[in-house]
Design a protein around this motif. Structure first.
Motif, PDB file in Angstrom:
ATOM      1  N   ASP A 345       0.818  -1.230   0.000  1.00  0.00           N
ATOM      2  CA  ASP A 345       0.000   0.000   0.000  1.00  0.00           C
ATOM      3  C   ASP A 345       0.846   1.273   0.000  1.00  0.00           C
ATOM      4  N   THR A 346       2.142   1.147   0.334  1.00  0.00           N
ATOM      5  CA  THR A 346       2.981   2.359   0.412  1.00  0.00           C
ATOM      6  C   THR A 346       3.700   2.648  -0.908  1.00  0.00           C
ATOM      7  N   LEU A 347       3.539   1.772  -1.911  1.00  0.00           N
ATOM      8  CA  LEU A 347       4.317   1.929  -3.146  1.00  0.00           C
ATOM      9  C   LEU A 347       3.684   2.919  -4.106  1.00  0.00           C
ATOM     10  N   ASP A 348       4.533   3.748  -4.739  1.00  0.00           N
ATOM     11  CA  ASP A 348       4.010   4.613  -5.800  1.00  0.00           C
ATOM     12  C   ASP A 348       4.124   3.855  -7.133  1.00  0.00           C
ATOM     13  N   GLU A 349       3.592   4.433  -8.203  1.00  0.00           N
ATOM     14  CA  GLU A 349       3.577   3.761  -9.511  1.00  0.00           C
ATOM     15  C   GLU A 349       4.975   3.354  -9.971  1.00  0.00           C
ATOM     16  N   GLU A 350       5.945   4.251  -9.741  1.00  0.00           N
ATOM     17  CA  GLU A 350       7.304   3.990 -10.226  1.00  0.00           C
ATOM     18  C   GLU A 350       7.899   2.762  -9.534  1.00  0.00           C
ATOM     19  N   ARG A 351       7.731   2.702  -8.184  1.00  0.00           N
ATOM     20  CA  ARG A 351       8.284   1.564  -7.438  1.00  0.00           C
ATOM     21  C   ARG A 351       7.589   0.267  -7.863  1.00  0.00           C
ATOM     22  N   ARG A 352       6.283   0.333  -8.116  1.00  0.00           N
ATOM     23  CA  ARG A 352       5.570  -0.876  -8.551  1.00  0.00           C
ATOM     24  C   ARG A 352       6.132  -1.376  -9.886  1.00  0.00           C
ATOM     25  N   PHE A 353       6.405  -0.427 -10.789  1.00  0.00           N
ATOM     26  CA  PHE A 353       6.958  -0.789 -12.091  1.00  0.00           C
ATOM     27  C   PHE A 353       8.305  -1.492 -11.899  1.00  0.00           C
ATOM     28  N   TYR A 354       9.185  -0.894 -11.076  1.00  0.00           N
ATOM     29  CA  TYR A 354      10.513  -1.477 -10.866  1.00  0.00           C
ATOM     30  C   TYR A 354      10.440  -2.809 -10.124  1.00  0.00           C
ATOM     31  N   LEU A 355       9.491  -2.928  -9.185  1.00  0.00           N
ATOM     32  CA  LEU A 355       9.343  -4.192  -8.449  1.00  0.00           C
ATOM     33  C   LEU A 355       8.988  -5.320  -9.426  1.00  0.00           C
ATOM     34  N   GLU A 356       8.066  -5.036 -10.351  1.00  0.00           N
ATOM     35  CA  GLU A 356       7.695  -6.063 -11.342  1.00  0.00           C
ATOM     36  C   GLU A 356       8.922  -6.493 -12.149  1.00  0.00           C
ATOM     37  N   ARG A 357       9.770  -5.529 -12.526  1.00  0.00           N
ATOM     38  CA  ARG A 357      10.993  -5.865 -13.292  1.00  0.00           C
ATOM     39  C   ARG A 357      11.918  -6.739 -12.436  1.00  0.00           C
ATOM     40  N   GLU A 358      12.048  -6.370 -11.126  1.00  0.00           N
ATOM     41  CA  GLU A 358      12.916  -7.144 -10.223  1.00  0.00           C
ATOM     42  C   GLU A 358      12.410  -8.579 -10.090  1.00  0.00           C
ATOM     43  N   ILE A 359      11.080  -8.720  -9.975  1.00  0.00           N
ATOM     44  CA  ILE A 359      10.498 -10.058  -9.827  1.00  0.00           C
ATOM     45  C   ILE A 359      10.811 -10.886 -11.079  1.00  0.00           C
ATOM     46  N   GLU A 360      10.642 -10.261 -12.256  1.00  0.00           N
ATOM     47  CA  GLU A 360      10.942 -10.974 -13.512  1.00  0.00           C
ATOM     48  C   GLU A 360      12.409 -11.400 -13.576  1.00  0.00           C
ATOM     49  N   ARG A 361      13.295 -10.523 -13.084  1.00  0.00           N
ATOM     50  CA  ARG A 361      14.731 -10.788 -13.195  1.00  0.00           C
ATOM     51  C   ARG A 361      15.240 -11.737 -12.102  1.00  0.00           C
ATOM     52  N   ASP A 362      14.856 -11.460 -10.841  1.00  0.00           N
ATOM     53  CA  ASP A 362      15.462 -12.186  -9.713  1.00  0.00           C
ATOM     54  C   ASP A 362      14.704 -13.447  -9.320  1.00  0.00           C
ATOM     55  N   LEU A 363      13.422 -13.494  -9.650  1.00  0.00           N
ATOM     56  CA  LEU A 363      12.633 -14.667  -9.246  1.00  0.00           C
ATOM     57  C   LEU A 363      12.156 -15.436 -10.471  1.00  0.00           C
ATOM     58  N   VAL A 364      12.980 -15.397 -11.519  1.00  0.00           N
ATOM     59  CA  VAL A 364      12.608 -16.021 -12.794  1.00  0.00           C
ATOM     60  C   VAL A 364      12.450 -17.540 -12.665  1.00  0.00           C
ATOM     61  N   GLN A 365      13.148 -18.139 -11.671  1.00  0.00           N
ATOM     62  CA  GLN A 365      13.079 -19.600 -11.508  1.00  0.00           C
ATOM     63  C   GLN A 365      11.760 -20.079 -10.916  1.00  0.00           C
ATOM     64  N   ILE A 366      11.001 -19.144 -10.318  1.00  0.00           N
ATOM     65  CA  ILE A 366       9.778 -19.601  -9.619  1.00  0.00           C
ATOM     66  C   ILE A 366       8.526 -18.853 -10.079  1.00  0.00           C
ATOM     67  N   PRO A 367       8.288 -18.831 -11.405  1.00  0.00           N
ATOM     68  CA  PRO A 367       7.074 -18.144 -11.871  1.00  0.00           C
ATOM     69  C   PRO A 367       5.805 -18.825 -11.357  1.00  0.00           C
ATOM     70  N   TRP A 368       5.962 -20.076 -10.881  1.00  0.00           N
ATOM     71  CA  TRP A 368       4.810 -20.862 -10.415  1.00  0.00           C
ATOM     72  C   TRP A 368       4.381 -20.523  -8.988  1.00  0.00           C
ATOM     73  N   ALA A 369       5.203 -19.750  -8.262  1.00  0.00           N
ATOM     74  CA  ALA A 369       4.869 -19.468  -6.848  1.00  0.00           C
ATOM     75  C   ALA A 369       3.609 -18.609  -6.764  1.00  0.00           C
ATOM     76  N   MET A 370       2.779 -18.863  -5.764  1.00  0.00           N
ATOM     77  CA  MET A 370       1.596 -18.023  -5.534  1.00  0.00           C
ATOM     78  C   MET A 370       2.066 -16.661  -5.032  1.00  0.00           C
ATOM     79  N   ARG A 371       1.358 -15.608  -5.422  1.00  0.00           N
ATOM     80  CA  ARG A 371       1.795 -14.259  -5.048  1.00  0.00           C
ATOM     81  C   ARG A 371       0.626 -13.468  -4.473  1.00  0.00           C
ATOM     82  N   VAL A 372       0.876 -12.801  -3.345  1.00  0.00           N
ATOM     83  CA  VAL A 372      -0.138 -11.886  -2.803  1.00  0.00           C
ATOM     84  C   VAL A 372       0.544 -10.579  -2.405  1.00  0.00           C
ATOM     85  N   ASN A 373      -0.176  -9.481  -2.590  1.00  0.00           N
ATOM     86  CA  ASN A 373       0.335  -8.166  -2.188  1.00  0.00           C
ATOM     87  C   ASN A 373      -0.424  -7.750  -0.941  1.00  0.00           C
TER      88      ASN A 373
END
Length: 486
Positions: A345-373
């Motif tokens: 809830d504290t993230l602005d649009e820019e941080r959300r955009f970068y977080l999605e990129r980080e998830i794609e890059r750093d957690l690429v091995q586990i696209p199957w994991a369940m995700r909740v915000n």
């Protein structure tokens, strides 16, 4: 093998009729049936029993762990306190598989040596089914050793006493002095040279149960176990308090001061869940390395007890190496996985955009994991946590009948054959799901299957059958024609 038909336990998750049909298939393809039977049993194992190696710093615990697992994976250096991060390893002795918890030898005077050793031993003992207690035979039993003995007595777990650094017959007398600890026969060994380690392992395996006492959900409808894990100060206690709707856990800034109850029964989404909390390890600068090490030990203990790991990540910060390591720990332990991004809830649009990129890059091995915000502070989106946990558990327990799996494998081989290598084209001949929790498959092939092709198979398995929120283990056995057998 004996002549009797094996019980269901011995052939993984396959029922008798399915097992017979599968073995017929293996016989037609010219596989050695005894080996196939062993392969299914190995892949179909449930949770492995856990052996903890504890003792004062610098008595040779990491060297012994390397000797047990048969490779130099634990960090070994000739000064106390170098073991970090990775604390559990899989091992095999005389055909029996088990896990080893390496407690290293963290030595810092901040807490006082006795306190730190006791603390480290406590977490490890909590996770273990049996304990190997290592004492330096040359030094003899110290006050710290006596303190660990008290802990072991309280825990009531089976203990194998090891007298290390006995390099020859002259050291045997030193080892005999350790009878005084009252833990039974000391096993004289040299972890460095391997002397006596075989007999010691035989004794350790006698102390270990065939399978851990922890049978998941043994009582029908019993509460499912959830480990809430994440790096220190990521908000685990706050999340647990929010989930429980009351202050259950003391949130304290002091490192290692919180001794929370290990299990919390919590009503959530109309069901009772058992939360194994790992909060309570907090950082202070001069305690940082040790606190992180205990955090990983304690995380390992919690993950061993749980069915689902909920990994809490602070979404306002970049995904750290420590976050990735904690996720890897849960995946390697074969637990269902939910990743909860806290402070969403504290993230602005820019941080959300970068977080999605980080998830794609750093957690690429586990696209199957369940995700909740979620937000542990405000309780926002907490209602999404239970459905994610339930989906992950359902994937973790999914079982594909052998007939359906082989029809699916046949389609894959026809539409996407393995690339030709060295003039040969390896083919998947047939396969079976040998176990669940997590799903474990054994594929029998005519040649070596490359890692890329195995990943492709896993991806297609997930597309076809779901397996959301769970690791999937695939092992491949290459056909050994019977005629080659002696």
């Amino acid at each position: 093998m004996n002549d009797q038909t094996p019980t269901g336990d011995e052939h993984g998750a396959l029922g008798d009729a399915e097992y017979a049909e599968f073995m017929e298939l293996a016989a037609e393809e010219g596989f050695d049936l005894e080996e196939v039977e062993g392969d299914i049993a190995a892949a179909g194992h449930g949770p492995l029993p856990v052996l903890a190696v504890v003792g004062r710093p610098n008595v040779g615990k990491s060297t012994l762990v390397n000797r047990i697992i048969g490779r130099r994976e634990a960090v070994v250096e000739d000064k106390p306190g170098v073991t970090r991060d990775r604390v559990t390893y899989e091992a095999d002795w005389n055909g029996r598989r088990f896990k080893v918890v390496d407690t290293g030898g963290w030595e810092q005077d901040v807490l006082g040596i006795d306190a730190s050793v006791a603390m480290q031993a406590e977490f490890a003992i909590e996770a273990a089914d049996a304990v190997v207690f290592v004492v330096d035979a040359k030094v003899g039993a110290t006050d710290t050793d006596e303190a660990v003995v008290k802990l072991l007595r309280r825990a009531g777990k089976p203990v194998v006493l090891v007298a290390n650094k006995v390099d020859g017959p002259s050291g045997e007398a030193d080892a005999a002095m350790l009878w005084s600890l009252g833990l039974g026969e000391p096993h004289p060994i040299s972890a460095l040279h391997g002397r006596g380690t075989g007999d010691m392992l035989d004794a350790a395996l006698k102390a270990l149960p065939e399978a851990p006492a922890q049978t998941f959900g043994a009582a029908v409808g019993g509460p499912r176990r959830i480990a809430l894990i994440g790096r220190p100060n990521v908000g685990k206690s706050s999340l647990l308090n929010k989930v429980a709707g009351e202050e259950r856990v003391v949130v304290n800034e002091l490192a290692g001061t919180t001794r929370d109850p290990v299990d919390e029964m919590i009503e959530l989404g109309g069901k009772t869940w058992k939360f194994v909390d790992t909060a309570g390890i907090r950082r202070r600068v001069h305690l940082q390395e040790g606190a992180d090490y205990y955090a990983s030990l304690r995380t390992a203990a919690a993950v061993e007890k749980a069915e689902v790991a909920v990994v809490l990540i602070d979404a306002s910060e970049s995904i750290s190496v420590q976050d990735q390591r904690i996720i890897t720990m849960a995946v390697e332990a074969g637990r269902a996985l939910v990743i909860a991004y806290n402070k969403w809830d504290t993230l602005d649009e820019e941080r959300r955009f970068y977080l999605e990129r980080e998830i794609e890059r750093d957690l690429v091995q586990i696209p199957w994991a369940m995700r909740v915000n979620v937000s542990a502070r405000t309780g926002r989106h907490m209602e999404k946590l239970v459905p994610a946990i339930e989906t992950a558990l359902a994937g973790w327990e999914t079982r594909i009948p052998t007939g359906r799996l082989n029809a699916f494998l046949g389609e894959i081989v026809a539409s996407h054959p393995h690339p030709i290598r060295g003039g040969k084209q390896p083919r998947i001949l047939f396969g079976t799901q040998a176990g669940t929790r997590p799903p474990r498959f054994v594929l029998f092939a005519s040649g070596f299957l490359e890692a890329g092709y195995r990943r492709f198979i896993e991806r297609r398995l997930r597309e076809e059958f779901g397996f959301e929120g769970t690791p999937v283990h695939i092992s491949v056995r290459v056909r050994e024609k019977r005629s080659k057998k002696k």
